[in-house]
Motif scaffolding. Structure first.
Motif, PDB file in Angstrom:
ATOM      1  N   THR A  20       0.827  -1.213   0.000  1.00  0.00           N
ATOM      2  CA  THR A  20       0.000   0.000   0.000  1.00  0.00           C
ATOM      3  C   THR A  20       0.860   1.262   0.000  1.00  0.00           C
ATOM      4  N   GLU A  69       1.848   1.862  -3.546  1.00  0.00           N
ATOM      5  CA  GLU A  69       0.765   2.465  -4.324  1.00  0.00           C
ATOM      6  C   GLU A  69       0.576   3.935  -3.954  1.00  0.00           C
ATOM      7  N   THR A  78      -0.339  -3.198 -10.947  1.00  0.00           N
ATOM      8  CA  THR A  78      -1.674  -3.804 -10.914  1.00  0.00           C
ATOM      9  C   THR A  78      -1.586  -5.295 -11.215  1.00  0.00           C
ATOM     10  N   LYS A 108      -2.505 -11.433  -4.956  1.00  0.00           N
ATOM     11  CA  LYS A 108      -3.738 -11.345  -4.167  1.00  0.00           C
ATOM     12  C   LYS A 108      -4.286 -12.723  -3.812  1.00  0.00           C
ATOM     13  N   SER A 153      -8.884  -7.791   0.633  1.00  0.00           N
ATOM     14  CA  SER A 153      -9.743  -6.612   0.471  1.00  0.00           C
ATOM     15  C   SER A 153      -8.907  -5.328   0.412  1.00  0.00           C
ATOM     16  N   VAL A 154      -7.799  -5.281   1.139  1.00  0.00           N
ATOM     17  CA  VAL A 154      -6.907  -4.122   1.077  1.00  0.00           C
ATOM     18  C   VAL A 154      -6.305  -4.014  -0.321  1.00  0.00           C
ATOM     19  N   ASP A 176      -7.586  -5.273  -3.033  1.00  0.00           N
ATOM     20  CA  ASP A 176      -8.675  -4.903  -3.956  1.00  0.00           C
ATOM     21  C   ASP A 176      -8.862  -3.391  -4.007  1.00  0.00           C
ATOM     22  N   ARG A 177      -8.789  -2.727  -2.857  1.00  0.00           N
ATOM     23  CA  ARG A 177      -8.906  -1.260  -2.831  1.00  0.00           C
ATOM     24  C   ARG A 177      -7.753  -0.619  -3.594  1.00  0.00           C
ATOM     25  N   SER A 178      -6.547  -1.148  -3.418  1.00  0.00           N
ATOM     26  CA  SER A 178      -5.393  -0.620  -4.148  1.00  0.00           C
ATOM     27  C   SER A 178      -5.569  -0.806  -5.646  1.00  0.00           C
ATOM     28  N   GLU A 187      -8.418  -0.957  -7.266  1.00  0.00           N
ATOM     29  CA  GLU A 187      -9.422   0.014  -7.703  1.00  0.00           C
ATOM     30  C   GLU A 187      -8.815   1.407  -7.836  1.00  0.00           C
ATOM     31  N   GLU A 188      -7.984   1.784  -6.865  1.00  0.00           N
ATOM     32  CA  GLU A 188      -7.332   3.092  -6.929  1.00  0.00           C
ATOM     33  C   GLU A 188      -6.397   3.179  -8.130  1.00  0.00           C
TER      34      GLU A 188
END
Length: 173
Positions: free
Chosen positions: A106, A109, A140, A147, A156-157, A159-161, A163-164
């Motif tokens: 994270t 990212e 990505t 993942k 889930s963390v 997945d948020r990255s 999406e960002e």
């Protein structure tokens, strides 16, 4: 005169590093007496990963380098830091340190986000948009591949990255 000042500066940095290591070791000793578990290690045979006892000092040097860099170099430094953190995260995954690996991913990212923001505010850096887009696409792909090996909470963390990253790619087009 300059040599003396430089040597004094190096001595000051060394003394600070010794102090930090001493404080961290004192914390580790008191935590082990209390039954706490610390994940910091001291090793010399590989890159300094986030689990290294001196990593906070390493991060401080990185931050100073980034903050003092000319605007024209900041994007390049942020991209380098993002790629480095991605690699560190992979090495932590290989060492079964999933939580620290995800935190490192994270941070990688976040550097990509910062680089994207720098590009948005500086029109002279438009030529970097395709390069940064390719780097975000690479991150990505790697995050998507890793993942599957993570626990649900960490997935889930990531997945948020992911999406960002898609939002960042949209901003760069």
């Amino acid at each position: 005169m300059k040599k003396r000042l430089f040597l004094s500066f190096l001595a000051f940095i060394f003394a600070g590093a010794v102090l930090i290591v001493s404080l961290l070791n004192a914390h580790d000793t008191s935590a082990s007496r209390l039954g706490g578990n610390t994940d910091h290690q001291l090793y010399f045979d590989k890159a300094m990963l986030p689990d290294h006892i001196m990593y906070p000092l390493f991060m401080m040097v990185d931050r100073v380098q980034l903050e003092t860099a000319p605007k024209s170099e900041r994007i390049y430094i942020e991209i380098e830091y993002a790629n480095r953190r991605l690699e560190y995260g992979r090495e932590l995954m290989d060492s079964n340190k999933e939580e620290l690996a995800v935190a490192t991913f994270t941070k990688a990212e976040k550097y990509l986000y910062d680089a994207t923001q720098e590009i948005q505010t500086h029109t002279a850096s438009d030529s970097l948009k395709p390069k940064l887009s390719k780097i975000i696409e690479y991150h990505t792909r790697k995050l998507h591949d890793w993942k599957a090996t993570l626990t649900d909470a960490h997935r889930s963390v990531i997945d948020r990255s992911l999406e960002e990253n898609q939002i960042l790619l949209g901003l760069l087009k």
